[in-house]
Design an enzyme around this catalytic site. Structure first.
Site, PDB file in Angstrom:
ATOM      1  N   SER A 121      -2.143 -15.008  52.835  1.00  8.40           N
ATOM      2  CA  SER A 121      -2.742 -16.432  53.155  1.00  8.40           C
ATOM      3  C   SER A 121      -1.825 -17.634  52.218  1.00  8.40           C
ATOM      4  CB  SER A 121      -4.305 -16.789  52.563  1.00  8.40           C
ATOM      5  OG  SER A 121      -4.519 -15.978  51.194  1.00  8.40           O
ATOM      6  N   HIS A 142      -1.393 -14.787  60.128  1.00 10.17           N
ATOM      7  CA  HIS A 142      -2.467 -15.108  59.193  1.00 10.17           C
ATOM      8  C   HIS A 142      -3.931 -15.289  59.869  1.00 10.17           C
ATOM      9  CE1 HIS A 142      -4.464 -17.974  56.028  1.00 10.17           C
ATOM     10  NE2 HIS A 142      -4.926 -16.731  55.934  1.00 10.17           N
ATOM     11  N   GLU A 154      -2.889 -18.289  62.552  1.00 10.65           N
ATOM     12  CA  GLU A 154      -1.807 -19.210  61.971  1.00 10.65           C
ATOM     13  C   GLU A 154      -0.356 -18.037  61.945  1.00 10.65           C
ATOM     14  OE1 GLU A 154      -1.669 -22.305  58.379  1.00 10.65           O
ATOM     15  OE2 GLU A 154      -2.340 -20.288  57.767  1.00 10.65           O
ATOM     16  N   ASN A 192      -4.320 -23.282  54.528  1.00 10.34           N
ATOM     17  CA  ASN A 192      -4.899 -23.380  53.072  1.00 10.34           C
ATOM     18  C   ASN A 192      -4.512 -24.440  52.399  1.00 10.34           C
ATOM     19  OD1 ASN A 192      -6.677 -21.160  52.844  1.00 10.34           O
ATOM     20  ND2 ASN A 192      -5.141 -19.639  52.997  1.00 10.34           N
TER      21      ASN A 192
END
Ligand code: CAA
Length: 285
Positions: A121, A142, A154, A192
């Site tokens: 992440s 991800h 992702e 994130n």
């Protein structure tokens, strides 16, 4: 084997994310080998997948019987078993040394054509790739938690990732029924980089007494139409994971706006890691 898709997909790490990835891959018709050095973790993962598939089956979200899906899943405790895989997704806990070590081992045992993807992440794909002799065949894949319900993957291109690797990965993501967004290899990628500062800010608001946890969550959930308030979401993701991502953002982007909230650090120090430990911002029975 379906053309352009792996005949056997390997998944390393049978935690929440690895189990979810294995489940979604097997549900899509792929043969899957899930590897974790802890046999009890594999047993927990199998029980979780059974429960999740039963739930999805009852809702009519599966095109076949859960048992037929589970038959496409094999388990192993030895990484060596992955020498038979055509594509490997690493999903061990966040930690650069741990992940780089796994990449080095996978590089030594997987045939040269095999793509090694990481579900990290926040750790640099470029650095993980540099731990191998096949940096062009390393990529970020991800998934979001809970993997069976979230529609996004992702995709992260390291500086060395080849077009061929990227295209094979995009094909796999679409086959799994997910929508993709593509990020450069920058700290926190897209999701994130934007999500975690919001979660961190919710902890600052809590620490400063701007509102109670309930009011902060209600405000953000109903005021901005999110499925969960940021503190509930932090408990759901794991406070240790949130903190480790904030640390990566702060260390690599440098700015004060990424400084981890002291209250978040204190909760993690206390072992209040969220839903998985029974206590985070909220308590869970
Ligand atoms: N498999 C199958 N079913 C599942 C499941 C799973 N893994 N997880 C939850 N469900 C089920 C629930 O049990 C529930 O079933 P019932 O309807 O039978 O009760 C159903 O899904 C819906 O759950 P909820 O009632 O809680 O309803 P919801 O509408 O809140 O949906 C949710 C749940 C999809 C998790 C939703 O709350 C949500 O989208 N939350 C935000 C999640 C999110 O933002 N994830 C991304 C985090 S960031 C990330 O993952 C990246 C990172 O690197 C940290």
């Amino acid at each position: 084997m379906v053309r352009g898709l792996p005949g056997l997909l390997g998944v390393v790490g049978a935690g929440q994310m690895g189990a979810g990835i294995a489940q979604v891959a097997a549900s899509s018709g792929l043969q899957v080998l899930l590897v974790d050095r802890a046999a009890e973790q594999l047993e927990r993962a199998a029980a979780g997948m059974r429960h999740s598939l039963a739930k999805l089956g009852r809702k009519g979200a599966l095109s076949e019987d859960p048992e037929a899906i589970l038959r496409r899943l094999q388990h192993a405790t030895d990484l060596e078993a992955l020498s038979a895989a055509d594509y490997v997704v690493e999903a061990v806990p966040e930690g650069e040394a741990l992940k780089a070590g796994i990449f080095r081992q996978l590089d030594g045992l997987a045939p040269p054509h095999v793509v090694l993807a990481s579900n990290t992440s926040s750790i640099s794909i470029t650095r993980l790739a540099a731990a191998t002799q096949r940096p062009d065949r390393v990529v970020g894949l991800h998934f979001m938690n809970p993997v069976p319900l979230m529609s996004l993957i992702e995709l992260v291109r390291g500086i060395q990732t080849s077009d061929e690797t990227f295209e094979a990965t995009q094909r796999l993501a679409l086959h799994l029924g997910k929508t993709t967004c593509v990020s450069l290899d920058r700290p926190g990628f897209i999701v994130n980089r934007i999500l975690m500062p919001m979660v961190n800010e919710a902890f600052f608001a809590l620490m400063e007494g701007v509102g109670t946890a309930h009011d902060i969550d209600t405000g953000m959930k109903l005021g901005t139409n999110q499925p969960m308030g940021p503190l509930t979401l932090a408990d759901f993701i794991g406070l240790d994971t949130c903190l480790s991502i904030m640390r990566v953002l702060h260390a690599n982007l440098g700015e004060d706006k990424y400084r981890p909230c002291p209250l978040l650090m204190q909760y993690v120090d206390a072992g209040w890691l969220g839903k998985k430990s029974g206590r985070g911002v909220y308590t869970y029975s």
